[in-house]
Design a protein around this motif. Structure first.
Motif, PDB file in Angstrom:
ATOM      1  N   LYS A   1       0.818  -1.229   0.000  1.00 22.73           N
ATOM      2  CA  LYS A   1       0.000   0.000   0.000  1.00 22.73           C
ATOM      3  C   LYS A   1       0.851   1.278   0.000  1.00 22.73           C
ATOM      4  O   LYS A   1       0.489   2.280   0.628  1.00 22.73           O
ATOM      5  CB  LYS A   1      -0.969   0.027   1.195  1.00 22.73           C
ATOM      6  CG  LYS A   1      -1.823  -1.213   1.352  1.00 22.73           C
ATOM      7  CD  LYS A   1      -2.769  -1.399   0.178  1.00 22.73           C
ATOM      8  CE  LYS A   1      -3.680  -2.604   0.391  1.00 22.73           C
ATOM      9  NZ  LYS A   1      -4.511  -2.903  -0.793  1.00 22.73           N
TER      10      LYS A   1
ATOM     11  N   LYS B   1       1.034   4.216   5.474  1.00 19.81           N
ATOM     12  CA  LYS B   1       0.533   3.604   4.236  1.00 19.81           C
ATOM     13  C   LYS B   1      -0.111   4.661   3.352  1.00 19.81           C
ATOM     14  O   LYS B   1      -0.580   5.678   3.842  1.00 19.81           O
ATOM     15  CB  LYS B   1      -0.467   2.494   4.552  1.00 19.81           C
ATOM     16  CG  LYS B   1       0.172   1.244   5.157  1.00 19.81           C
ATOM     17  CD  LYS B   1      -0.848   0.147   5.322  1.00 19.81           C
ATOM     18  CE  LYS B   1      -0.276  -1.065   6.050  1.00 19.81           C
ATOM     19  NZ  LYS B   1       0.818  -1.696   5.293  1.00 19.81           N
ATOM     20  N   GLU B   2      -0.120   4.395   2.058  1.00 18.59           N
ATOM     21  CA  GLU B   2      -0.642   5.301   1.026  1.00 18.59           C
ATOM     22  C   GLU B   2       0.317   6.452   0.703  1.00 18.59           C
ATOM     23  O   GLU B   2       0.009   7.294  -0.145  1.00 18.59           O
ATOM     24  CB  GLU B   2      -2.018   5.883   1.408  1.00 18.59           C
ATOM     25  CG  GLU B   2      -3.048   4.848   1.865  1.00 18.59           C
ATOM     26  CD  GLU B   2      -3.392   3.821   0.793  1.00 18.59           C
ATOM     27  OE1 GLU B   2      -3.180   4.097  -0.399  1.00 18.59           O
ATOM     28  OE2 GLU B   2      -3.880   2.721   1.157  1.00 18.59           O
TER      29      GLU B   2
END
Length: 333
Positions: free
Chosen positions: A156, A191-192
């Motif tokens: 991710k 994440k991301e």
């Protein structure tokens, strides 16, 4: 990577092979499979009696076969892992008779790094029939950036092309080293996150402004001031920026530029495919081609080869600083 996922998926389902012969030039995936088997096939209560690790330098094929033929104690399977099995390359074919009729209650894992079995010989044929042979192939330089993106995507994260290239140029094609640095990044970044050159500089210590990527870009633009500043930084930080690596990367850049000059189809996608680069970097080759005609590119490649020889102490008594500065002058003038 799909093959690795399929192997791991089968192990998770309990579909185990009696022999896993893991060989090839890329140790990262060999370790990945071997470690997964070591950590997951048996539970903690079973491992004490039924899991054993051997090292090729300390054992013989007879020792391995003897251990593999034992029956597990209070468990359905025993796991026997042979690490550094390439040290047994001279006698590895002696494993044929066992491979033809392996103990069904044993999972034998052979880590045979940097070497390969001869497909024409009996051992390869026997293991392929009764177990699994995995050939872990080294990635080419132009494949590693895509590998980084796939690994991060699965966790991710994303990474921009410049940041990925910085990692490849700094760490080379050693997937284990790259994976370790990615793990560090993922520990500190949520994440991301889209990982940028600034994240690389802050967390790994590779300068986003003074690196081989920026040097190639400055040279392609014929930005004399910027190129000299980067070379001066390299001279002051030789451990982080070895001369041999700089010369090698510049040679790769100008070799691709020579190929670019010879292309009939200069559409962006066609150039990216022919040169093995991301479309993100294609514009740099168009600009560099205007600044460096084919004849000049050939002269630069000759100068790079001369500098490479000098940097290794052959035929000249020059410091690394003098070699780099002389090379840059020849390229830009």
């Amino acid at each position: 990577m799909n093959e690795i996922n399929a192997i791991v998926s089968d192990i998770k389902k309990g579909t185990l092979k009696p022999i896993y012969f893991l060989m090839g030039d890329e140790p990262y995936y060999i370790d990945k499979i071997s470690n997964y088997i070591e950590e997951n096939v048996l539970d903690e209560t079973e491992k004490g009696f039924n899991q054993q690790v051997m090292y090729g330098r300390d054992v013989t094929i007879e020792d391995i076969v003897g251990a593999a033929k034992r029956y597990p104690m209070m468990a359905e399977k025993q796991v026997l892992i042979v690490k550094e099995a390439q040290d047994l390359s001279r006698s590895i074919e002696k494993l044929v008779s066992y491979a033809e009729n392996p103990q069904p209650t044993t999972v034998l894992v052979i880590n045979y790094k940097y070497k390969k079995l001869d497909k024409r010989k009996k051992l390869h044929k026997a293991v392929a029939k009764t177990g699994l042979v995995y050939d872990s192939k080294k990635l080419y330089d132009n494949q590693v950036s895509d590998w980084i993106r796939r690994v991060l995507s699965g966790k991710k994260y994303q990474i921009d092309p410049k940041a990925a290239l910085m990692l490849v140029e700094f760490l080379g094609t050693d997937l284990s080293k790259i994976a370790n640095e990615l793990d560090k990044l993922m520990l500190v970044l949520p994440k991301e996150t889209i990982i940028t050159d600034a994240h690389i500089e802050e967390n790994i210590g590779i300068s986003k402004d003074f690196n081989n990527f920026e040097l190639k870009k400055a040279i392609g633009e014929k930005n004399v001031l910027k190129a000299n500043r980067i070379i001066n930084y390299f001279v002051e930080n030789p451990k982080k920026n070895p001369t041999v690596m700089t010369i090698s990367l510049l040679n790769g850049f100008f070799t691709k530029l020579l190929l670019f000059h010879g292309l009939k189809d200069k559409s962006k996608n066609s150039v990216a495919k022919a040169l093995g680069v991301s479309t993100y970097f294609v514009d740099e080759y168009f600009l560099a081609a205007r600044n460096f005609p084919m004849r000049k590119v050939a002269q630069v490649i000759a100068a790079l080869r001369d500098a490479d020889v000098k940097s290794k102490g052959v035929g000249a008594n020059q410091t690394q600083e003098d070699i780099l500065k002389e090379l840059l002058f020849k390229i830009l003038h």
